[in-house]
Design a protein around this motif. Structure first.
Motif, PDB file in Angstrom:
ATOM      1  N   LEU A   1      33.603  11.013  45.660  1.00 31.13           N
ATOM      2  CA  LEU A   1      35.003  11.044  45.241  1.00 31.13           C
ATOM      3  C   LEU A   1      35.741  12.076  46.088  1.00 31.13           C
ATOM      4  O   LEU A   1      35.342  13.242  46.146  1.00 31.13           O
ATOM      5  CB  LEU A   1      35.108  11.405  43.759  1.00 31.13           C
ATOM      6  CG  LEU A   1      36.518  11.637  43.203  1.00 31.13           C
ATOM      7  CD1 LEU A   1      37.370  10.379  43.327  1.00 31.13           C
ATOM      8  CD2 LEU A   1      36.446  12.108  41.743  1.00 31.13           C
ATOM      9  N   VAL A   2      36.803  11.630  46.744  1.00 32.79           N
ATOM     10  CA  VAL A   2      37.632  12.513  47.557  1.00 32.79           C
ATOM     11  C   VAL A   2      39.052  12.476  46.988  1.00 32.79           C
ATOM     12  O   VAL A   2      39.639  11.397  46.855  1.00 32.79           O
ATOM     13  CB  VAL A   2      37.659  12.077  49.035  1.00 32.79           C
ATOM     14  CG1 VAL A   2      38.501  13.048  49.866  1.00 32.79           C
ATOM     15  CG2 VAL A   2      36.245  11.968  49.588  1.00 32.79           C
ATOM     16  N   ALA A   3      39.586  13.624  46.634  1.00 31.17           N
ATOM     17  CA  ALA A   3      40.941  13.710  46.091  1.00 31.17           C
ATOM     18  C   ALA A   3      41.750  14.700  46.925  1.00 31.17           C
ATOM     19  O   ALA A   3      41.248  15.773  47.279  1.00 31.17           O
ATOM     20  CB  ALA A   3      40.905  14.152  44.631  1.00 31.17           C
ATOM     21  N   ARG A   4      42.979  14.344  47.242  1.00 34.30           N
ATOM     22  CA  ARG A   4      43.812  15.159  48.129  1.00 34.30           C
ATOM     23  C   ARG A   4      45.156  15.447  47.479  1.00 34.30           C
ATOM     24  O   ARG A   4      45.759  14.567  46.853  1.00 34.30           O
ATOM     25  CB  ARG A   4      44.046  14.443  49.465  1.00 34.30           C
ATOM     26  CG  ARG A   4      42.770  14.065  50.216  1.00 34.30           C
ATOM     27  CD  ARG A   4      43.108  13.265  51.475  1.00 34.30           C
ATOM     28  NE  ARG A   4      41.937  12.778  52.179  1.00 34.30           N
ATOM     29  CZ  ARG A   4      41.262  13.473  53.094  1.00 34.30           C
ATOM     30  NH1 ARG A   4      41.671  14.693  53.409  1.00 34.30           N
ATOM     31  NH2 ARG A   4      40.204  12.964  53.687  1.00 34.30           N
ATOM     32  N   LEU A   5      45.610  16.674  47.667  1.00 33.99           N
ATOM     33  CA  LEU A   5      46.925  17.083  47.181  1.00 33.99           C
ATOM     34  C   LEU A   5      47.642  17.823  48.297  1.00 33.99           C
ATOM     35  O   LEU A   5      47.148  18.841  48.792  1.00 33.99           O
ATOM     36  CB  LEU A   5      46.784  17.991  45.960  1.00 33.99           C
ATOM     37  CG  LEU A   5      48.089  18.461  45.307  1.00 33.99           C
ATOM     38  CD1 LEU A   5      48.802  17.284  44.645  1.00 33.99           C
ATOM     39  CD2 LEU A   5      47.807  19.553  44.276  1.00 33.99           C
ATOM     40  N   THR A   6      48.788  17.319  48.707  1.00 33.72           N
ATOM     41  CA  THR A   6      49.565  17.958  49.767  1.00 33.72           C
ATOM     42  C   THR A   6      50.381  19.096  49.182  1.00 33.72           C
ATOM     43  O   THR A   6      51.059  18.935  48.163  1.00 33.72           O
ATOM     44  CB  THR A   6      50.504  16.945  50.440  1.00 33.72           C
ATOM     45  OG1 THR A   6      49.716  15.883  50.989  1.00 33.72           O
ATOM     46  CG2 THR A   6      51.319  17.599  51.555  1.00 33.72           C
ATOM     47  N   GLY A   7      50.282  20.253  49.826  1.00 33.76           N
ATOM     48  CA  GLY A   7      51.014  21.425  49.368  1.00 33.76           C
ATOM     49  C   GLY A   7      52.364  21.553  50.034  1.00 33.76           C
ATOM     50  O   GLY A   7      52.848  20.651  50.723  1.00 33.76           O
TER      51      GLY A   7
END
Length: 403
Positions: free
Chosen positions: A82-88
Motif C-alpha cells: 500500500l502506497v499513500a501520498r499526500l502533497t504538502g
C-alpha cells in the motif's frame, strides 16, 4: 535557535500532544480491530484486509493511494504493498522535504491466532498478535498523519506512507517496490515499535545469507575408505574456522546455523552443506566478512574435497551516518519538547528501514509506541506511550518538512 523560535516550537508540539490525547480512545478501538485480523506473512488475503482498512483511512484524510501486487516469489503469493501520498505546501524546489513513513502489515503468527489470543488490555499494556509489531506502529504513523492534515501542518513537499506485506519474512516480494517508491526521499521514518525503554533505533545490522556446499568423494566405508574424501569432516573443520571469525571485526557476527551431511553411515560422505548468516553494522563489514569466508572455504583441510560459497541474499545495514545522526538530533529535541526522555540505540534485527537506508536516505526507526516480546504470545504494547509517540511522529514530521 532563538528563544522566540524555541517557544514557538514548544507551543506547536504542545498543540499536537493535546490532539494526540484526544484521538487516543479511537486509536485503541482501531488497534483492537486491526489485531483481530489474521495477517501472517503468507496469508495474502488477511494482509489485504489490513491494507483495505488503512487505504480507506488514508483516503479519508486526503491521501491518494495505490495498491501494488508484487510478483510471486518461488510460487508463493504475497499481499499488496500500500502506497499513500499526500502533497504538502512547500515544493521541493522551495526547500520542502519528501518524507516516507515505513511500516508493515504482516505478522509472524499463523491463521487462527487472532481468535485464540484476541486483543485485550491489562493495566497499561495491550496484548494480541501484532499489537506492537507492527500494527500499533503503523497505526500510530497514520494517526500522526491525520493530525497533521487536521491541523493544517502541511509544510513539507510530500508525505508518503508505505505499508509492506512481507517484512517478517525478509520482504522478498516488496523490497523492489520499497526501493522504487522510497528512491529520492529526503528522510525515512520507520514505524517499528520503540525499544522497551522508549529509545529510537539509529542503527540496524545488515545481513548476508550464504550457502557453502562442500564436495568430497564417496567410497565404501568398510572396504575401501581410503578411496573416499569425507565432505562431512571437511565441513566440520570449516565450521570451526568460520565460528572463530567472531570478534575479528567490530560490529560483525557470524553464525553457522545449519549443517547437513551424508546419507548413510557406511558411505564416506560425498557432500555437505553449511548455511551461514553474517550480520554487520556497515556494508564494508559485511563484505569484509564474506571475503574472509570465501578465503576459508578455498583452503579445505581434507584432501580431495572442495567448497563452493554462494551468496543467497544481502540486506544492507541501516548505518549510523552523519545524515541519520542529524535526523536523530531533531528527534531528540522534539521529544524533549514533548517531555519525553529518549536516546538512540543500535540493534541486530533488520527491517524495511534497512532498505531505505541502503538507498542512502537518512533513516530513523523505532518511532512506534513502546512495545516488546515481539514474535511471542506475550507480545505487548504500552498503551500509555501511544499518545506521546503519535505526537512525536507528527511533530517530527512537521519539523523535518523543510530541508
Amino acid at each position: 535557535m532563538s528563544a522566540p523560535a524555541d517557544q514557538a516550537h514548544r507551543t506547536a508540539a504542545a498543540e499536537l500532544s493535546a490532539a494526540a490525547q484526544e484521538v487516543f480512545p479511537r486509536y485503541l478501538t482501531d488497534l483492537a480491530h486491526l489485531v483481530s485480523i489474521d495477517s501472517g506473512s503468507y496469508n495474502a488475503d488477511g494482509v489485504n484486509r489490513v491494507a483495505d482498512w488503512f487505504e480507506e483511512r488514508l483516503r479519508s484524510i486526503g491521501f491518494s493511494t495505490e495498491r501494488i501486487t508484487p510478483a510471486a516469489v518461488e510460487g508463493r503469493r504475497f499481499g499488496d504493498v500500500l502506497v499513500a501520498r499526500l502533497t504538502g505546501s512547500v515544493p521541493v524546489e522551495d526547500g520542502g522535504a519528501r518524507i516516507v513513513l515505513v511500516g508493515h502489515m504482516d505478522t509472524v503468527f499463523e491463521d487462527g491466532t487472532a481468535a485464540a489470543r484476541p486483543f485485550r488490555t491489562s493495566g497499561t499494556l495491550a496484548h494480541g498478535p501484532g499489537v506492537s509489531d507492527d500494527k500499533g506502529g503503523l497505526l500510530a504513523g497514520v494517526t500522526a498523519a491525520e493530525l497533521l492534515t487536521r491541523h493544517g501542518r502541511m509544510a513539507f513537499a510530500e508525505l508518503v506512507v508505505l505499508a509492506t506485506p512481507d517484512e517478517e519474512v525478509g520482504s522478498p516480494a516488496s523490497r523492489p517496490v520499497t526501493e522504487r517508491i522510497a528512491a529520492g526521499a529526503h528522510v525515512a521514518l520507520g514505524l517499528e515499535c520503540a525499544r522497551e525503554n522508549g529509545d529510537l533505533v539509529i542503527e540496524r545490522k545488515g545481513v548476508a545469507d550464504l550457502l557453502i556446499t562442500v564436495t568430497g568423494r564417496a567410497a565404501h566405508a568398510g572396504i575401501e575408505p581410503e578411496r573416499g574424501a569425507n565432505a562431512a569432516l571437511a565441513a566440520a573443520h570449516l565450521v570451526v574456522a568460520l565460528q572463530a571469525l567472531n570478534g575479528r571485526w567490530p560490529g560483525v557476527t557470524l553464525n553457522v546455523g545449519v549443517v547437513r551431511a551424508g546419507t548413510r553411515t557406511n558411505i564416506v560422505c560425498p557432500q555437505a552443506e553449511l548455511q551461514v548468516e553474517v550480520r554487520a553494522a556497515t556494508t564494508a563489514g559485511l563484505h569484509t566478512a564474506i571475503a574472509e569466508i570465501r578465503t576459508a572455504a578455498a583452503r579445505t583441510v581434507v584432501e580431495g574435497t572442495t567448497a563452493r560459497v554462494e551468496q543467497l541474499d544481502l540486506c544492507p545495514p541501516m548505518e549510523h551516518t552523519c545524515e541519520a545522526a542529524a535526523v536523530l538530533a531533531v528527534a531528540l529535541r522534539t521529544a524533549a519538547d514533548l517531555g519525553l526522555q529518549i536516546h538512540g540505540a543500535s540493534t541486530g534485527g533488520v527491517g524495511d528501514a534497512n532498505f531505505t537506508s541502503g538507498l542512502g536516505i537518512p533513516t530513523l526507526d523505532g518511532l512506534g509506541p513502546v512495545g516488546g516480546a515481539d514474535h511471542t504470545p506475550e507480545e505487548w504494547l504500552d498503551i500509555v506511550s501511544a499518545p506521546g509517540r503519535i505526537a512525536l511522529l507528527a511533530t517530527l514530521t512537521e519539523r523535518l518538512g523543510r530541508r
